[in-house]
Each structure stands twice: as structure tokens, then as C-alpha cells.
Motif scaffolding. Structure first.
Motif, mmCIF file in Angstrom:
data_model
loop_
_atom_site.group_PDB
_atom_site.id
_atom_site.type_symbol
_atom_site.label_atom_id
_atom_site.label_comp_id
_atom_site.label_asym_id
_atom_site.label_seq_id
_atom_site.Cartn_x
_atom_site.Cartn_y
_atom_site.Cartn_z
ATOM 1 N N THR A 139 1.016 -1.205 0.083
ATOM 2 C CA THR A 139 0.056 -0.007 0.012
ATOM 3 C C THR A 139 0.886 1.078 0.195
ATOM 4 O OG1 THR A 139 -2.004 -1.075 0.909
ATOM 5 C CG2 THR A 139 -1.637 1.344 1.407
ATOM 6 N N SER A 140 1.953 1.530 0.774
ATOM 7 C CA SER A 140 2.836 2.569 0.889
ATOM 8 C C SER A 140 3.490 2.748 -0.312
ATOM 9 C CB SER A 140 3.784 2.180 2.081
ATOM 10 O OG SER A 140 3.075 2.181 3.394
ATOM 11 N N VAL A 141 4.024 1.664 -0.982
ATOM 12 C CA VAL A 141 4.727 2.037 -2.252
ATOM 13 C C VAL A 141 3.613 2.406 -3.390
ATOM 14 C CG1 VAL A 141 6.040 0.863 -4.068
ATOM 15 C CG2 VAL A 141 6.480 0.306 -1.759
ATOM 16 N N SER A 142 2.559 1.681 -3.456
ATOM 17 C CA SER A 142 1.644 1.890 -4.531
ATOM 18 C C SER A 142 0.998 3.482 -4.494
ATOM 19 C CB SER A 142 0.606 0.909 -4.612
ATOM 20 O OG SER A 142 -0.258 1.004 -3.359
ATOM 21 N N VAL A 143 0.646 3.782 -3.181
ATOM 22 C CA VAL A 143 0.038 5.306 -2.855
ATOM 23 C C VAL A 143 1.010 6.188 -3.291
ATOM 24 C CG1 VAL A 143 -0.897 6.497 -1.329
ATOM 25 C CG2 VAL A 143 -1.553 4.467 -1.240
ATOM 26 N N LEU A 144 2.358 6.273 -3.146
ATOM 27 C CA LEU A 144 3.240 7.367 -3.633
ATOM 28 C C LEU A 144 3.379 7.094 -5.117
ATOM 29 C CD1 LEU A 144 5.482 9.016 -3.011
ATOM 30 C CD2 LEU A 144 7.145 7.196 -2.756
ATOM 31 N N LEU A 145 3.449 5.949 -5.706
ATOM 32 C CA LEU A 145 3.741 5.878 -7.021
ATOM 33 C C LEU A 145 2.106 6.443 -7.769
ATOM 34 C CD1 LEU A 145 5.413 5.160 -9.563
ATOM 35 C CD2 LEU A 145 4.279 2.700 -9.348
ATOM 36 N N TYR A 146 0.971 6.122 -7.214
ATOM 37 C CA TYR A 146 -0.103 6.464 -7.971
ATOM 38 C C TYR A 146 -0.430 7.996 -8.093
ATOM 39 C CZ TYR A 146 -1.980 1.610 -7.090
ATOM 40 O OH TYR A 146 -2.416 0.098 -7.131
ATOM 41 N N ASN A 147 0.056 8.729 -6.706
ATOM 42 C CA ASN A 147 0.100 10.131 -6.614
ATOM 43 C C ASN A 147 1.112 10.581 -7.614
ATOM 44 O OD1 ASN A 147 -2.262 11.097 -4.691
ATOM 45 N ND2 ASN A 147 -1.173 9.288 -3.723
ATOM 46 N N LEU A 148 2.137 10.377 -7.474
ATOM 47 C CA LEU A 148 3.261 11.108 -8.674
ATOM 48 C C LEU A 148 2.835 10.578 -10.091
ATOM 49 C CD1 LEU A 148 6.425 9.412 -7.242
ATOM 50 C CD2 LEU A 148 5.626 11.935 -7.031
ATOM 51 N N LEU A 149 2.172 9.679 -10.494
ATOM 52 C CA LEU A 149 1.736 9.393 -11.943
ATOM 53 C C LEU A 149 0.454 9.976 -11.904
ATOM 54 C CD1 LEU A 149 2.312 5.528 -12.286
ATOM 55 C CD2 LEU A 149 3.758 7.491 -12.963
ATOM 56 N N GLY A 150 -0.370 10.346 -10.834
ATOM 57 C CA GLY A 150 -1.712 11.115 -11.339
ATOM 58 C C GLY A 150 -1.591 12.632 -11.291
ATOM 59 N N VAL A 151 -0.419 13.146 -10.708
ATOM 60 C CA VAL A 151 -0.026 14.379 -10.948
ATOM 61 C C VAL A 151 0.641 14.721 -12.314
ATOM 62 C CG1 VAL A 151 1.239 16.522 -10.317
ATOM 63 C CG2 VAL A 151 0.306 15.123 -8.511
ATOM 64 N N ILE A 152 1.210 13.618 -12.762
ATOM 65 C CA ILE A 152 2.092 13.848 -14.018
ATOM 66 C C ILE A 152 0.882 13.711 -15.166
ATOM 67 C CG2 ILE A 152 3.231 12.465 -15.879
ATOM 68 C CD1 ILE A 152 5.161 11.593 -13.443
ATOM 69 N N THR A 153 0.033 12.763 -15.288
ATOM 70 C CA THR A 153 -0.953 12.614 -16.290
ATOM 71 C C THR A 153 -1.914 13.747 -16.470
ATOM 72 O OG1 THR A 153 -2.495 10.922 -17.469
ATOM 73 C CG2 THR A 153 -2.786 11.097 -14.914
ATOM 74 N N LEU A 154 -2.476 14.068 -15.149
ATOM 75 C CA LEU A 154 -3.261 15.431 -15.120
ATOM 76 C C LEU A 154 -2.817 16.548 -15.620
ATOM 77 C CD1 LEU A 154 -5.477 14.734 -11.786
ATOM 78 C CD2 LEU A 154 -6.151 14.612 -14.204
ATOM 79 N N THR A 155 -1.637 16.775 -15.228
ATOM 80 C CA THR A 155 -0.865 17.869 -15.570
ATOM 81 C C THR A 155 -0.571 18.014 -17.302
ATOM 82 O OG1 THR A 155 0.338 18.075 -13.592
ATOM 83 C CG2 THR A 155 1.214 19.497 -15.731
#
Length: 319
Positions: A139-155
């Protein structure tokens, strides 16, 4: 076999039904004029900037970071699988989804699951205390990655012209969710202790995250679009409920995961789109109706998808 199916279905419903009820309450409150769009906007802003970062901080703070090395295979599956789904979903969006502003929402709908709350609950219900440590690390690893990728794809999808790399990095670094995760990592690595008063207050804030996010999400669901459904919502939901779990299970099998670890990967991936996605999409100026509909569709679909997956994987002896 019939007993196994209904047992698995009942288990999935017991976890997912409260989420559906919270979404329904949000819709009811909106129809009853108890809340309106202005309330949802302010509440979502509160979730995105304060309560959700606090929840993410506490999740990492309570799970020592050094334990990640002990679960490197599962972590590798999480990283490789998530990045692959992200890239494939981004390529698919560019080619088949004409509305650029929907790309980021679609991509997150495919790769981003509800690990922090539903995934962890599913794993603990399925395997008991033995699953806590590997599930918490995943969970800890995935949540960090999810949010990094989320900001990138939305930007990328919400930009009007060429992508400004500096602006993208700036968006990542100033994202409240990323800040919460980084602070959690720092306190965990330094083994810092926080006063009980601070932890109690942080827990109060964290505990309102899910209900508040789900109520606002439910209030934004467009029932006409949910029944008719837009192509973006439908495609993203299929990717989340069907394609992502199958892909991650075969990837985990290729990495040689044990039955318990493979079961954890499946249960984590078989969850619906995280409610946190709604807060992020709305806060960054995306289409909140689309993401709310995806959350509704995937929450309903994952009840049956997780049950069918559990039965299938148990039958072939993989979990």
C-alpha cells in the motif's frame, strides 16, 4: 463450488456495500438540497489539502520503511505493473479518446486502485494478521507511485499547449498528497516519535477523509450518464475491474510470488478506483463527473470481479 462462490460474493459485498451506500447518501443529500456544488468544492478542497495527506502520512508513519526490503519481489511487481498499466493506458487514451482533458481521468481509472482502504481491508479479511505487513508495504509503495503518476498525467492532459517540465515537477512537489507521503517517509526513516496529542488530532482528521470524499463523490455522480455511461467512464471501468487485475496476477505469477503474496496483489488490484482520485481531479480542474461515475461503476463491478477472481484463482491453486 457453489458454496465457495456465494461465500466469496458475500465477502466482497460486505466490503463494497458500505462504499456504495455512502455514494448513495451523497446523491441523496444533493437531491435533498442538504449539500450543493459549493459545499462539495470546499469539502473536496479540505480532503485534498488536509485530511487525505494526513491519512497518507499516518499510513507510512505507522509502517517502518525498512520493512520494504523484505518484500522486494512484491514491491517490484507493484512498480513494474503500475508503470506498465500507466504507459499502456496513456497510449490508449491518446489514440482512442478524442477529448484530451479526459485523458488523465481515464489513465488513473485504469491503473489506480483503492489500496489504502479497501485493498488493505480485503487482504486482512482474506488472510488475517499474516497479511498485514506485506499488504501495508504494498500500500505504501503503490500510494506514492499512484499520486506521482496522477499529478503527471493530469498536468499533461489539462495543459493547453506544450508541456512545461518545470511546471510538471513543480506540481508534483507542491501536491499535498506527495508532501504527506514524503513527510511520512522522513519521520519513518528518522524513527521520530510524535506527541500523543498530535497523533490523536491527526487521526481525527484522517478518519473523516473517506466518508467526506465519498459523500462529495456521490453528490457529483450523474445518474443519467451512469446508466447510459460515457465511453470514457465505461472504458476506464473495464480497464480497472477486468484488465488490471488479470494483468497484475499474471505478472505476479511470472515473478514467482507465493500464494499469499499473489493473493495480496490480486485483492489490491481488484478494488475500485480510489475515492482520492475524485479530490485530485476536481482540485486540478478536471472533469469531476467522469471520475465520480468511474468510481460508482468500478465500486459496483469490483464486488463481482473480486468474487469471480477469488474463485478462479483458488480453483487453479494460485492463491
Amino acid at each position: 463450488m457453489q458454496h465457495v462462490f456465494f461465500s466469496s460474493l458475500s465477502f466482497s459485498i460486505s466490503v463494497m456495500l458500505p462504499i456504495l451506500l455512502m455514494l448513495a447518501l451523497g446523491l441523496f443529500f444533493r437531491k435533498s438540497l442538504l449539500i450543493d456544488d459549493k459545499f462539495c468544492e470546499k469539502a473536496t478542497n479540505l480532503v485534498f489539502k488536509i485530511t487525505l495527506p494526513t491519512l497518507l502520512f499516518l499510513n507510512i508513519f505507522k509502517n517502518p520503511i525498512e520493512n520494504i526490503a523484505k518484500q522486494w519481489t512484491s514491491v517490484a511487481v507493484c512498480l513494474v505493473g503500475t508503470l506498465t498499466l500507466f504507459i499502456l493506458a496513456q497510449l490508449f487514451a491518446v489514440k482512442f479518446i478524442p477529448e484530451k482533458r479526459e485523458w488523465g481521468t481515464f489513465v488513473q481509472g485504469v491503473y489506480r486502485s483503492n489500496n489504502g482502504i479497501l485493498g488493505l481491508a480485503l487482504c486482512l479479511n482474506a488472510y488475517g494478521s499474516i497479511a498485514f505487513m506485506p499488504a501495508a508495504i504494498y500500500t505504501s509503495v503503490s500510494v506514492l507511485l499512484y499520486n506521482l503518476l496522477g499529478v503527471i498525467t493530469l498536468t499533461y492532459s489539462l495543459s493547453d499547449g506544450k508541456i512545461n517540465l518545470y511546471q510538471m515537477v513543480k506540481n508534483v512537489l507542491k501536491n499535498p498528497l506527495i508532501i504527506g507521503i514524503i513527510l511520512g517517509i522522513i519521520t519513518s526513516v528518522l524513527d521520530l516519535e510524535l506527541p500523543k496529542l498530535v497523533l490523536t488530532t491527526a487521526n481525527y482528521l484522517a478518519n473523516i477523509t473517506l466518508p467526506l470524499a465519498l459523500i462529495c463523490t456521490g453528490a457529483s455522480i450523474d445518474l443519467r450518464n451512469l446508466v447510459k455511461t460515457s465511453h470514457v467512464s465505461l472504458l476506464a471501468s473495464i480497464g480497472r475491474v477486468v484488465i488490471a487485475p488479470i494483468f497484475m496476477v499474471f505478472l505476479g505469477k511470472a515473478f514467482g510470488l507465493s500464494k499469499v503474496d499473489l493473493g495480496i496483489v490480486f485483492l489490491m488490484t481488484a478494488t475500485p478506483l480510489a475515492a482520492a482520485t475524485y479530490a485530485m481531479v476536481r482540485a486540478m480542474g478536471g472533469n469531476e463527473v467522469t471520475v465520480a461515475n468511474i468510481i460508482g461503476l468500478t465500486t459496483f463491478g469490483s464486488m463481482f470481479g473480486s468474487a469471480i477472481g477469488i474463485i478462479t484463482l483458488r480453483t487453479v491453486g494460485w492463491i
